[in-house]
Design a protein around this motif. Structure first.
Motif, mmCIF file in Angstrom:
data_model
loop_
_atom_site.group_PDB
_atom_site.id
_atom_site.type_symbol
_atom_site.label_atom_id
_atom_site.label_comp_id
_atom_site.label_asym_id
_atom_site.label_seq_id
_atom_site.Cartn_x
_atom_site.Cartn_y
_atom_site.Cartn_z
ATOM 1 N N THR A 23 18.414 32.229 -33.636
ATOM 2 C CA THR A 23 18.060 30.950 -34.251
ATOM 3 C C THR A 23 18.088 31.055 -35.772
ATOM 4 O O THR A 23 18.599 30.153 -36.461
ATOM 5 C CB THR A 23 16.665 30.521 -33.773
ATOM 6 O OG1 THR A 23 16.652 30.440 -32.337
ATOM 7 C CG2 THR A 23 16.302 29.162 -34.346
ATOM 8 N N THR A 24 17.547 32.157 -36.300
ATOM 9 C CA THR A 24 17.552 32.345 -37.753
ATOM 10 C C THR A 24 18.976 32.471 -38.295
ATOM 11 O O THR A 24 19.302 31.891 -39.346
ATOM 12 C CB THR A 24 16.749 33.613 -38.101
ATOM 13 O OG1 THR A 24 15.421 33.488 -37.572
ATOM 14 C CG2 THR A 24 16.681 33.806 -39.601
ATOM 15 N N GLN A 25 19.826 33.196 -37.566
ATOM 16 C CA GLN A 25 21.217 33.345 -38.009
ATOM 17 C C GLN A 25 21.936 32.001 -38.029
ATOM 18 O O GLN A 25 22.640 31.668 -38.996
ATOM 19 C CB GLN A 25 21.950 34.319 -37.074
ATOM 20 C CG GLN A 25 21.520 35.761 -37.240
ATOM 21 C CD GLN A 25 22.200 36.438 -38.415
ATOM 22 O OE1 GLN A 25 22.677 35.779 -39.323
ATOM 23 N NE2 GLN A 25 22.254 37.748 -38.400
ATOM 24 N N VAL A 26 21.772 31.232 -36.943
ATOM 25 C CA VAL A 26 22.440 29.929 -36.882
ATOM 26 C C VAL A 26 21.933 29.001 -37.988
ATOM 27 O O VAL A 26 22.713 28.306 -38.659
ATOM 28 C CB VAL A 26 22.236 29.300 -35.488
ATOM 29 C CG1 VAL A 26 22.740 27.867 -35.466
ATOM 30 C CG2 VAL A 26 22.957 30.115 -34.425
ATOM 31 N N VAL A 32 23.896 27.710 -45.398
ATOM 32 C CA VAL A 32 24.920 28.237 -46.306
ATOM 33 C C VAL A 32 26.169 27.365 -46.275
ATOM 34 O O VAL A 32 26.762 27.053 -47.325
ATOM 35 C CB VAL A 32 25.256 29.690 -45.933
ATOM 36 C CG1 VAL A 32 26.488 30.178 -46.693
ATOM 37 C CG2 VAL A 32 24.079 30.603 -46.224
ATOM 38 N N SER A 33 26.584 26.948 -45.071
ATOM 39 C CA SER A 33 27.771 26.100 -44.957
ATOM 40 C C SER A 33 27.578 24.763 -45.665
ATOM 41 O O SER A 33 28.482 24.277 -46.362
ATOM 42 C CB SER A 33 28.091 25.891 -43.477
ATOM 43 O OG SER A 33 29.212 25.043 -43.324
ATOM 44 N N ARG A 34 26.390 24.169 -45.512
ATOM 45 C CA ARG A 34 26.133 22.878 -46.181
ATOM 46 C C ARG A 34 26.102 23.033 -47.697
ATOM 47 O O ARG A 34 26.676 22.221 -48.437
ATOM 48 C CB ARG A 34 24.795 22.314 -45.684
ATOM 49 C CG ARG A 34 24.486 20.915 -46.210
ATOM 50 C CD ARG A 34 23.083 20.521 -45.851
ATOM 51 N NE ARG A 34 22.107 21.422 -46.470
ATOM 52 C CZ ARG A 34 20.790 21.342 -46.257
ATOM 53 N NH1 ARG A 34 20.314 20.441 -45.417
ATOM 54 N NH2 ARG A 34 19.966 22.193 -46.857
ATOM 55 N N ASP A 35 25.428 24.114 -48.168
ATOM 56 C CA ASP A 35 25.373 24.330 -49.620
ATOM 57 C C ASP A 35 26.755 24.613 -50.185
ATOM 58 O O ASP A 35 27.091 24.152 -51.294
ATOM 59 C CB ASP A 35 24.436 25.500 -49.928
ATOM 60 C CG ASP A 35 22.979 25.161 -49.649
ATOM 61 O OD1 ASP A 35 22.683 23.958 -49.498
ATOM 62 O OD2 ASP A 35 22.162 26.094 -49.571
ATOM 63 N N ARG A 36 27.577 25.347 -49.448
ATOM 64 C CA ARG A 36 28.934 25.614 -49.926
ATOM 65 C C ARG A 36 29.729 24.324 -50.038
ATOM 66 O O ARG A 36 30.489 24.117 -50.997
ATOM 67 C CB ARG A 36 29.639 26.582 -48.976
ATOM 68 C CG ARG A 36 29.129 28.006 -49.053
ATOM 69 C CD ARG A 36 29.847 28.886 -48.064
ATOM 70 N NE ARG A 36 31.265 28.964 -48.336
ATOM 71 C CZ ARG A 36 32.151 29.545 -47.537
ATOM 72 N NH1 ARG A 36 31.740 30.095 -46.414
ATOM 73 N NH2 ARG A 36 33.423 29.579 -47.852
ATOM 74 N N ALA A 37 29.566 23.439 -49.049
ATOM 75 C CA ALA A 37 30.299 22.169 -49.087
ATOM 76 C C ALA A 37 29.857 21.322 -50.275
ATOM 77 O O ALA A 37 30.699 20.725 -50.984
ATOM 78 C CB ALA A 37 30.092 21.416 -47.775
#
Length: 470
Positions: A23-26, A32-37
């Motif tokens: 759960t923590t990894q997901v 991270v994916s949202r911040d990168r976008a």
């Protein structure tokens, strides 16, 4: 559904930890994916603003008649650029707030260069899908950097972009497209093994830590079972976590109380054994004086019963008084010596191949255990057929008689003190129901057990299992 769930505390803790890790990894990868976008979007807007400033500054300095020629010279496949009388971005309404705000920023920033309007829209530059073809083998003459630059250029040519139309005060429109840098995926051929390795290391360390943490509790479980077989076993060591030390201290206290109770029982039995001998002897001497009395025979019979009952009770209560040290025992020799005392006992032919079976135990106690079993078979089944064999890590002694057997529902009852099966066990043909009780207690204290079953060929079958010595 419950059978698929863990049945032990370490398994539950491990399952919860792994679920929490996943759960923590997901969640982390999602953040991270949202911040990168978001960061990539802001960076692309900044790139468009800087490019617009540079192009406008260059074209504003050129005469209006030469702007188209200059724009064509600056244009390329990846970054198209043109001058026209109509805007390439036809809609005057921005598609989102960030683009609308950037339009206002560009107009304010470029107003010194004669810019009066700016339009920005997101444009798709993806070519139509084509049938998949087998990729050609890489050219060995092409270097790594050249290949990487070629791949990046191909990615840019297929990525979306930001189309901008900027109006000069003379009515001309500057139209250009800035490609959006493709966002690299989080999971790649290089990152997947890394994520898997980290997860495997965490799980392995968790399993190791759980085994270290629960090791005292497994020792506690074994110790409690050992106390059930032998109340005189050594106490538990009190070390480890505070919870374990509290549990071990409570078990040790319980064991000490059980020892005191057993010691009191042994002392009481010893006192009874000493005190009963004197009055029974006096009664027997006085009976000798009643030589011709008609009561002499009946009183003698009753006195014999009292002595037999007393011996049985004292034997049952004091069979643990003798504190024998455990030693290696040739179990075949022990059983053979016991069988020599019973003419009705005989070995099966296959038992002679099982010589040399060694076990750890108390010699006198084990001899008494085997003697009680053989005596029980001879007394109630006329004959005792003895078989000795190795069964895995145990020594298996099987004694079968030729008697009527025992009803299935009463096979466990006969191990209780003073329990006899009516019709086959009585004072004329047997004892007082303590032989099997003592035999099973000795077997369990030696790490084994005794089971009874009705044999398919008739009679009762008693099986004694004793661990082999390593």
């Amino acid at each position: 559904m419950k059978r698929f769930l863990p049945q032990s505390l370490p398994s539950w803790v491990l399952l919860i930890l792994i679920a929490s890790l996943l759960t923590t990894q997901v969640a982390t990868l999602s953040i991270v994916s949202r911040d990168r976008a978001e960061n990539n979007n802001v960076l692309e807007l900044f790139r468009l603003s800087e490019r617009a400033y540079t192009l406008v500054k260059v074209l504003y300095a050129a005469p209006p008649s030469e702007r188209s020629i200059l724009a064509s010279a600056l244009s390329n496949t990846a970054n198209p650029l043109s001058m026209s009388d109509e805007p390439a971005v036809t809609s005057a309404i921005a598609s989102d707030d960030s683009l609308a705000e950037l339009e206002d920023v560009l107009v304010a920033r470029l107003s010194a260069f004669g810019v009066t309007d700016a339009r920005i829209r997101r444009a798709s530059n993806r070519p139509p899908s084509r049938p998949a073809t087998n990729p050609s083998a890489p050219d060995p003459d092409v270097g790594i950097v050249e290949r990487q630059l070629s791949d990046i250029a191909e990615d840019f040519s297929q990525s979306d972009g930001l189309a901008a139309s900027i109006k000069f005060k003379d009515g001309q429109w500057l139209n250009f497209v800035t490609p959006i840098a493709p966002e690299p995926p989080i999971f790649t051929a290089q990152t997947v093994p890394l994520f898997g390795s980290v997860a495997a290391v965490v799980i392995a360390m968790t399993i190791w830590a759980m085994r270290r943490l629960t090791a005292p509790y497994r020792a506690l479980e074994r110790a409690v079972k050992r106390i059930g077989d032998d109340v005189k076993s050594p106490p538990l060591p009190e070390f480890g976590s505070s919870e374990y030390k509290s549990a071990a201290r409570a078990v040790n206290t319980m064991q000490a109380q059980l020892r005191e109770y057993v010691a009191d029982r042994e002392q009481l039995a010893a006192a009874l054994a000493h005190d009963l001998r004197t009055p029974l002897t006096r009664i027997r001497l006085r009976l000798e004086l009643l030589r011709k009395s008609p009561l002499r025979q009946s009183l003698t019979h009753d006195l014999n019963d009292i002595e037999a009952i007393s011996r049985s009770v004292i034997d049952f209560a004091t069979y643990e008084i003798v504190d024998e040290e455990q030693e290696k025992i040739d179990f075949w020799s022990l059983v053979d010596s016991v069988a020599d005392g019973f003419p009705q006992a005989s070995f099966d032919k296959t038992s002679h191949a099982s010589r040399g079976l060694i076990c750890m135990g108390r010699p006198i106690a084990l001899r008494r255990c085997v003697t009680n079993l053989v005596n029980n078979a001879v007394t109630y089944g006329e004959k005792a057929h003895i078989s000795l064999a190795q069964s895995g890590a145990d020594i298996l002694l099987t004694i079968r008689d030729e008697g009527p057997g025992i009803p299935q529902a009463k096979l466990d009852e006969v191990f209780q003190p003073f329990r006899r099966v009516e019709g086959s066990r009585n004072r004329q043909t047997g004892g007082f129901g303590l032989g099997l009780t003592i035999a099973r207690n000795i077997a369990r204290r030696s790490g084994g057990d005794i089971t009874l079953a009705n044999d398919t060929d008739g009679g009762l079958r008693a099986e004694l299992r004793i661990p082999r010595a390593v």
